[in-house]
Design an enzyme around this catalytic site. Structure first.
Site, PDB file in Angstrom:
ATOM      1  N   PHE A  11      -5.263 -10.379  -2.816  1.00 56.29           N
ATOM      2  CA  PHE A  11      -6.292  -9.511  -3.394  1.00 56.29           C
ATOM      3  C   PHE A  11      -6.956 -10.181  -4.605  1.00 56.29           C
ATOM      4  O   PHE A  11      -8.155 -10.482  -4.581  1.00 56.29           O
ATOM      5  CB  PHE A  11      -5.632  -8.160  -3.725  1.00 56.29           C
ATOM      6  CG  PHE A  11      -6.338  -7.342  -4.744  1.00 56.29           C
ATOM      7  CD1 PHE A  11      -7.694  -7.060  -4.618  1.00 56.29           C
ATOM      8  CD2 PHE A  11      -5.642  -6.831  -5.840  1.00 56.29           C
ATOM      9  CE1 PHE A  11      -8.353  -6.290  -5.574  1.00 56.29           C
ATOM     10  CE2 PHE A  11      -6.292  -6.060  -6.782  1.00 56.29           C
ATOM     11  CZ  PHE A  11      -7.648  -5.802  -6.661  1.00 56.29           C
ATOM     12  N   THR A  29       1.333 -11.184   2.368  1.00 54.00           N
ATOM     13  CA  THR A  29       0.573  -9.974   2.013  1.00 54.00           C
ATOM     14  C   THR A  29      -0.925 -10.266   1.910  1.00 54.00           C
ATOM     15  O   THR A  29      -1.724  -9.346   1.873  1.00 54.00           O
ATOM     16  CB  THR A  29       1.066  -9.354   0.678  1.00 54.00           C
ATOM     17  OG1 THR A  29       1.005 -10.348  -0.345  1.00 54.00           O
ATOM     18  CG2 THR A  29       2.472  -8.818   0.803  1.00 54.00           C
ATOM     19  N   GLY A  30      -1.294 -11.524   1.878  1.00 50.99           N
ATOM     20  CA  GLY A  30      -2.713 -11.879   1.873  1.00 50.99           C
ATOM     21  C   GLY A  30      -3.229 -11.963   3.300  1.00 50.99           C
ATOM     22  O   GLY A  30      -2.453 -11.846   4.255  1.00 50.99           O
ATOM     23  N   TYR A  32      11.381  -8.229  -8.808  1.00 50.50           N
ATOM     24  CA  TYR A  32      10.043  -8.592  -9.296  1.00 50.50           C
ATOM     25  C   TYR A  32      10.059  -8.757 -10.822  1.00 50.50           C
ATOM     26  O   TYR A  32       9.630  -9.783 -11.340  1.00 50.50           O
ATOM     27  CB  TYR A  32       9.058  -7.502  -8.880  1.00 50.50           C
ATOM     28  CG  TYR A  32       7.611  -7.804  -9.190  1.00 50.50           C
ATOM     29  CD1 TYR A  32       6.906  -8.760  -8.479  1.00 50.50           C
ATOM     30  CD2 TYR A  32       6.933  -7.092 -10.181  1.00 50.50           C
ATOM     31  CE1 TYR A  32       5.575  -9.024  -8.747  1.00 50.50           C
ATOM     32  CE2 TYR A  32       5.600  -7.343 -10.458  1.00 50.50           C
ATOM     33  CZ  TYR A  32       4.912  -8.311  -9.748  1.00 50.50           C
ATOM     34  OH  TYR A  32       3.585  -8.562 -10.009  1.00 50.50           O
ATOM     35  N   ARG A  38       0.156   0.509  -3.003  1.00 48.16           N
ATOM     36  CA  ARG A  38      -0.096   0.883  -4.398  1.00 48.16           C
ATOM     37  C   ARG A  38      -0.980   2.115  -4.479  1.00 48.16           C
ATOM     38  O   ARG A  38      -1.636   2.508  -3.528  1.00 48.16           O
ATOM     39  CB  ARG A  38      -0.713  -0.285  -5.164  1.00 48.16           C
ATOM     40  CG  ARG A  38       0.381  -1.203  -5.670  1.00 48.16           C
ATOM     41  CD  ARG A  38      -0.165  -2.399  -6.365  1.00 48.16           C
ATOM     42  NE  ARG A  38      -0.747  -3.343  -5.431  1.00 48.16           N
ATOM     43  CZ  ARG A  38      -1.109  -4.575  -5.758  1.00 48.16           C
ATOM     44  NH1 ARG A  38      -0.939  -5.003  -6.984  1.00 48.16           N
ATOM     45  NH2 ARG A  38      -1.625  -5.386  -4.863  1.00 48.16           N
TER      46      ARG A  38
HETATM   47  N1  UDP Z   1       2.284   6.400  -6.827  1.00 52.18           N
HETATM   48  C1  UDP Z   1       2.041   7.662  -6.276  1.00 52.18           C
HETATM   49  N2  UDP Z   1       1.664   7.742  -4.970  1.00 52.18           N
HETATM   50  C2  UDP Z   1       1.483   6.639  -4.180  1.00 52.18           C
HETATM   51  C3  UDP Z   1       1.721   5.357  -4.743  1.00 52.18           C
HETATM   52  C4  UDP Z   1       2.130   5.281  -6.068  1.00 52.18           C
HETATM   53  O1  UDP Z   1       2.172   8.689  -6.959  1.00 52.18           O
HETATM   54  O2  UDP Z   1       1.104   6.804  -3.002  1.00 52.18           O
HETATM   55  C5  UDP Z   1       2.662   6.304  -8.251  1.00 52.18           C
HETATM   56  C6  UDP Z   1       3.894   5.437  -8.540  1.00 52.18           C
HETATM   57  O3  UDP Z   1       5.069   6.201  -8.476  1.00 52.18           O
HETATM   58  C7  UDP Z   1       3.597   4.955  -9.943  1.00 52.18           C
HETATM   59  C8  UDP Z   1       2.075   4.836  -9.985  1.00 52.18           C
HETATM   60  O4  UDP Z   1       1.601   5.660  -8.925  1.00 52.18           O
HETATM   61  O5  UDP Z   1       4.013   5.884 -10.904  1.00 52.18           O
HETATM   62  C9  UDP Z   1       1.569   3.423  -9.787  1.00 52.18           C
HETATM   63  O6  UDP Z   1       2.221   2.897  -8.660  1.00 52.18           O
HETATM   64  P1  UDP Z   1       1.836   1.509  -8.011  1.00 52.18           P
HETATM   65  O7  UDP Z   1       2.732   1.317  -6.828  1.00 52.18           O
HETATM   66  O8  UDP Z   1       0.387   1.421  -7.773  1.00 52.18           O
HETATM   67  O9  UDP Z   1       2.162   0.380  -9.097  1.00 52.18           O
HETATM   68  P2  UDP Z   1       3.211   0.233 -10.283  1.00 52.18           P
HETATM   69  O10 UDP Z   1       2.414   0.464 -11.512  1.00 52.18           O
HETATM   70  O11 UDP Z   1       4.301   1.238 -10.166  1.00 52.18           O
HETATM   71  O12 UDP Z   1       3.706  -1.137 -10.121  1.00 52.18           O
END
Ligand code: UDP
Length: 312
Positions: free
Chosen positions: A12, A36-37, A146, A187
């Site tokens: 991305f 993933t790309g 990670y 995400r």
């Molecule tokens: N999240 C959510 N629903 C989704 C995906 C993520 O509520 O379908 C929440 C997740 O629990 C986190 C935030 O959104 O609190 C951001 O999640 P993401 O996976 O994008 O990245 P992170 O910042 O956690 O690495």
């Protein structure tokens, strides 16, 4: 003409960086294992005479002929869902992979920019997060592959600087979004947009009160380039992110309003170690590399939604 190596080139952020570097007249070698790309992300680049693509994993021994001036090491899955899917491989990417790239930088006398992450702060106890904060990471939790991986990647960079005088640049990237995120990336931004566009339920983890600060990909790419071009004394780590903070519930509402339709919201358990608050302090980026993000969340979401509408 400079020769630049970008790992994670078909990802991305990597693919946006590659396009910009090619537009600016550089020769670019892109490396990606296509985990993933995707090649679709580099359709423009693949047709460009100054682009060479190598399908390979950075944990495998690497041989690049000719000179390299700069290395952008972006290779690593970044979505919690994806980096946890093969956790050992994620650790290898940030240890063996980063060492391979640092060795390459040493041999080629190239500058190297390492993509680190806001995840090095873990579930932070100070807010917003400044670079001097040492973090609150659970070393044995599901995110550790990670988080701890990226922490040791930073350590490796600084040891290669101390021991071998490699020119390093470490950036801590906060949540970034935009076109070319995979629809199944996992995400929050892509999940919400995809669900809303397809009239599927929007799934909020926890009660939606956790916060994130979302940076549009073009702003982020500008930050990466400015960091690479900064003076040799600027090693980082430097935060790159947009300091405008939103709760996940606010994000869901925004996306629902922008897309319309009638997708409902459902609530699921908050994943273990999910950070409650996240917002970068970008004082250092403003001062050292004169960078500040320009694209508002509304503007960036609109562009991202338009992109997802073109995806089947
Ligand atoms: N999240 C959510 N629903 C989704 C995906 C993520 O509520 O379908 C929440 C997740 O629990 C986190 C935030 O959104 O609190 C951001 O999640 P993401 O996976 O994008 O990245 P992170 O910042 O956690 O690495």
């Amino acid at each position: 003409m400079k020769t630049l190596l970008v790992t994670g080139a078909a990802g991305f952020i990597g693919s946006h960086l590659v396009d910009r570097l090619l537009r600016e007249g550089n020769r670019v070698v892109g490396i990606d294992n296509l985990l993933t790309g995707s090649k679709q992300n580099i359709m423009f680049a693949l047709k460009h005479p100054n682009f060479t693509f190598i399908k390979q994993d950075i944990i495998d021994p690497i041989l690049v002929r000719g000179g390299i001036d700069e290395i952008y090491n972006l290779a690593c899955p970044a979505s919690p869902e994806k980096y946890q899917a093969d956790s050992i491989h994620t650790i290898q990417t940030s240890t063996i992979g980063v060492m391979n790239m640092l060795e390459l930088a040493r041999k080629k006398k190239a500058k190297i920019l390492q993509a680190s992450t806001s995840e090095v702060y873990g579930d932070p106890e100070i807010h917003p997060q400044v670079e001097s904060y040492k973090g609150n990471v659970n070393p044995i939790g599901p995110r550790a592959c990670y988080d701890e991986g990226k922490r040791i990647a930073e350590t490796l960079c600084f040891e290669y600087r101390r021991v071998h005088q490699v020119l390093i640049k470490v950036v801590r990237i906060f949540n970034t979004y935009g076109p070319r995120m995979a629809y199944d990336d996992g995400r929050v931004v892509s999940n919400f947009i995809w669900a809303a566009l397809h009239g599927k339920p929007i799934t909020i983890y926890g009660d939606g009160s956790q916060t994130r600060s979302f940076c549009y990909v073009d702003d982020l790419v500008e930050g990466l380039i400015r960091m690479m071009e900064s003076g040799t004394s600027v090693t980082g780590p430097i935060n790159l992110g947009n300091p405008d903070e939103f709760t996940v519930a606010e994000l869901a509402k925004k996306i629902q309003v922008m897309i319309g339709g009638k997708s409902v919201r459902v609530y699921k358990k908050l994943p273990i170690d999910d950070p409650k608050l996240r917002k970068p302090d970008i004082t250092l980026a403003k001062k050292k590399i004169r960078w500040t993000p320009k694209v508002s969340l509304d503007e960036g979401l609109k562009k991202t939604i338009d992109y997802f509408k073109t995806q089947v």
